[in-house]
Write a protein that holds these residues in place. Structure first.
Motif, PDB file in Angstrom:
ATOM      1  N   THR A  82       0.821  -1.042  -0.181  1.00  0.00           N
ATOM      2  CA  THR A  82       0.012   0.027   0.037  1.00  0.00           C
ATOM      3  C   THR A  82       0.931   1.172   0.105  1.00  0.00           C
ATOM      4  O   THR A  82       1.836   1.289   0.564  1.00  0.00           O
ATOM      5  CB  THR A  82      -0.895   0.022   1.077  1.00  0.00           C
ATOM      6  OG1 THR A  82      -0.374  -0.137   2.329  1.00  0.00           O
ATOM      7  CG2 THR A  82      -1.852  -0.960   1.042  1.00  0.00           C
TER       8      THR A  82
ATOM      9  N   PRO B 285      -8.033   1.480  -1.991  1.00  0.00           N
ATOM     10  CA  PRO B 285      -8.784   1.237  -0.835  1.00  0.00           C
ATOM     11  C   PRO B 285      -8.803   2.612   0.219  1.00  0.00           C
ATOM     12  O   PRO B 285      -7.770   2.456   0.758  1.00  0.00           O
ATOM     13  CB  PRO B 285      -8.172  -0.070  -0.340  1.00  0.00           C
ATOM     14  CG  PRO B 285      -6.859   0.162  -0.613  1.00  0.00           C
ATOM     15  CD  PRO B 285      -6.728   0.889  -1.870  1.00  0.00           C
TER      16      PRO B 285
ATOM     17  N   VAL C 198      -7.655   2.096   6.919  1.00  0.00           N
ATOM     18  CA  VAL C 198      -7.908   1.187   5.974  1.00  0.00           C
ATOM     19  C   VAL C 198      -6.666   0.397   5.575  1.00  0.00           C
ATOM     20  O   VAL C 198      -6.829  -0.860   5.183  1.00  0.00           O
ATOM     21  CB  VAL C 198      -8.523   1.975   4.888  1.00  0.00           C
ATOM     22  CG1 VAL C 198      -8.797   0.891   3.616  1.00  0.00           C
ATOM     23  CG2 VAL C 198      -9.579   2.487   5.349  1.00  0.00           C
ATOM     24  N   GLN C 199      -5.418   1.151   5.701  1.00  0.00           N
ATOM     25  CA  GLN C 199      -4.042   0.276   5.491  1.00  0.00           C
ATOM     26  C   GLN C 199      -4.010  -0.654   6.306  1.00  0.00           C
ATOM     27  O   GLN C 199      -3.468  -1.868   5.597  1.00  0.00           O
ATOM     28  CB  GLN C 199      -3.056   1.359   5.405  1.00  0.00           C
ATOM     29  CG  GLN C 199      -1.690   1.006   5.214  1.00  0.00           C
ATOM     30  CD  GLN C 199      -0.645   2.164   5.077  1.00  0.00           C
ATOM     31  OE1 GLN C 199      -0.508   2.611   6.142  1.00  0.00           O
ATOM     32  NE2 GLN C 199       0.164   2.192   4.024  1.00  0.00           N
TER      33      GLN C 199
ATOM     34  N   VAL D 140      -6.237  -3.596   5.065  1.00  0.00           N
ATOM     35  CA  VAL D 140      -5.672  -4.443   4.069  1.00  0.00           C
ATOM     36  C   VAL D 140      -4.466  -5.434   4.352  1.00  0.00           C
ATOM     37  O   VAL D 140      -4.536  -6.413   3.786  1.00  0.00           O
ATOM     38  CB  VAL D 140      -5.122  -3.381   2.913  1.00  0.00           C
ATOM     39  CG1 VAL D 140      -4.280  -4.063   1.864  1.00  0.00           C
ATOM     40  CG2 VAL D 140      -6.307  -2.540   2.354  1.00  0.00           C
TER      41      VAL D 140
ATOM     42  N   HIS E  51     -13.871  -1.882   6.825  1.00  0.00           N
ATOM     43  CA  HIS E  51     -13.846  -3.223   6.309  1.00  0.00           C
ATOM     44  C   HIS E  51     -14.129  -3.177   4.695  1.00  0.00           C
ATOM     45  O   HIS E  51     -13.452  -3.812   4.035  1.00  0.00           O
ATOM     46  CB  HIS E  51     -14.808  -4.328   6.877  1.00  0.00           C
ATOM     47  CG  HIS E  51     -14.612  -5.667   6.630  1.00  0.00           C
ATOM     48  ND1 HIS E  51     -15.820  -6.320   6.909  1.00  0.00           N
ATOM     49  CD2 HIS E  51     -14.091  -6.215   5.553  1.00  0.00           C
ATOM     50  CE1 HIS E  51     -15.657  -7.512   6.321  1.00  0.00           C
ATOM     51  NE2 HIS E  51     -14.462  -7.467   5.634  1.00  0.00           N
TER      52      HIS E  51
ATOM     53  N   ALA F 158     -11.172  -1.248   2.449  1.00  0.00           N
ATOM     54  CA  ALA F 158     -10.294  -2.398   2.262  1.00  0.00           C
ATOM     55  C   ALA F 158     -10.676  -3.329   1.384  1.00  0.00           C
ATOM     56  O   ALA F 158      -9.885  -3.661   0.329  1.00  0.00           O
ATOM     57  CB  ALA F 158      -9.806  -3.059   3.684  1.00  0.00           C
TER      58      ALA F 158
END
Length: 382
Positions: free
Chosen positions: A8, A32, A41-42, A45, A79, A82
């Protein structure tokens, strides 16, 4: 083919890009992100990567199902965003491996291009007539702006008059045939939303967006009774299950799922089909980067009820970087006559300038939305 790695990149101005690599050298890209929660979010993922590494990237439906249902807790902004970026990247890999655009794998396009709109103004509408004229002069046939500043649950006629005056000025500036979307941004509660909807009706708007927050959707039926303007909503809904009560209630005319928030291409394709069954239009939400836009256009291409696409070229958030900065094939988004063409290249159809992504990711970002307060000191919705 097997998935070997997920990486990412926090990319300015406020985006998160995802690269998925395979053992055959084919890579896919996704976007994402939740604006203001990119680091969260990272992390999500990275957690999902544990399951994906070593798997066949072609099994998109199965991966989506496991990544959604495989955890006891599921859904929500983090969720689903991601999962959305992962889904986009897997479709990109599959399309590249087969030498086909994603829309060809979804049944084939039913349109060659789609109408787009451009944002005008900023968080607080100012000089909007001049900005609107400039956007129309660039060829756009539709525009959108924030319809009001902060508004109390019950507020003054002065606030209403100010909002109406802004829209009246824009309508006069652009003429009767340019589409105008007015975004209430969830800033307005039911008591004032009814008033604003009625007062704005004479200006023949393209739609009113988020007249109330999604969690107050039951108020939309009453608001609709005060106006003939189409009501749009959906950027803060994240799955077909979130949309189900919206469709069943007959609350909205236009849905706006975000391809980077609502489970990606796989889920938004299903949401679009659900909307079609309820005679509801599709206008995907996309104030994000180039990968998100490319993903939106794949779904637009195959959705009968898609009628317009949001895009962020030149939007006020993009002060440090814009959507074309991160792609090599900068002509892929063919803007003309108020439309954008459907990308025809394999996968998502865009070529990411990875070296530039890496360079800008060294700076990264910590974008946050502003925090507003009413004159009495209480919190105001942004």
């Amino acid at each position: 083919m097997k998935i070997t790695k997920l990486t990412t990149y926090l990319a300015p101005p406020r985006w998160l890009f995802l690269k998925i690599e395979t053992d055959e050298g084919i890579v896919g890209w996704g976007e994402p992100v939740v604006e203001g929660r990119a680091l969260t979010v990272q992390a999500a993922v990275n957690e999902m990567a544990d399951y994906l590494v070593g798997k066949d990237p072609f099994l998109i439906e199965d991966h989506w199902t496991v990544l959604y249902r495989g955890g006891f807790y599921r859904g929500g902004a983090i969720h689903m965003s991601a999962l959305a970026g992962i889904d986009q990247a897997l479709w990109d890999i599959k399309g590249k491996a087969l030498g086909q655009p994603v829309h060809a794998l979804l049944g084939g396009q039913l349109r060659n291009r789609i109408k787009v709109y451009s944002w005008i103004g900023g968080d607080r509408p100012a000089d909007v007539a001049t900005n609107a004229k400039e956007v129309v002069a660039r060829g756009f046939k539709a525009i959108k702006l924030n319809g009001c500043e902060e508004m109390q649950i019950v507020d003054t006629n002065e606030k209403v008059e100010k909002a109406v005056e802004t829209i009246a000025i824009i309508r006069e500036a652009v003429g009767p045939h340019i589409g105008i979307g007015v975004d209430f941004h969830g800033r307005v509660h039911k008591p004032m939303a009814k008033v604003l909807a009625k007062e704005l009706d004479p200006y023949k708007l393209m739609f009113i967006e988020e007249p109330v927050l999604s969690e107050n959707a039951e108020a939309l039926r009453e608001i609709a009774n005060h106006s003939s303007t189409p009501i749009a909503l959906g950027e803060r809904l994240y799955s077909r299950w979130d949309y189900k009560p919206i469709f069943e209630g007959g609350y909205v005319d236009i849905i706006q799922p975000d391809l980077s928030h609502a489970g990606g291409i796989t889920e938004c394709r299903k949401i679009a089909a659900m909307a079609e069954a309820y005679d509801v239009a599709l206008a995907p939400h996309c104030p994000l980067g180039p990968i998100a836009l490319a993903a939106c256009l794949q779904v637009d291409a195959v959705s009968y009820n898609a009628f317009i696409q949001e895009q962020s070229l030149g939007i006020h958030y993009n002060e440090t970087n814009d959507i074309l900065d991160y792609i090599s094939n900068k002509d892929v988004f063919e803007y003309a006559d108020g439309f954008v063409g459907i990308p025809q290249g394999p996968g998502l159809g865009i070529e990411i300038d990875e070296a530039y992504v890496i360079e800008r990711a060294r700076e990264g970002h910590r974008w946050r939305n502003p925090i507003w307060r009413h004159p009495d000191g209480s919190f105001a919705e942004w």
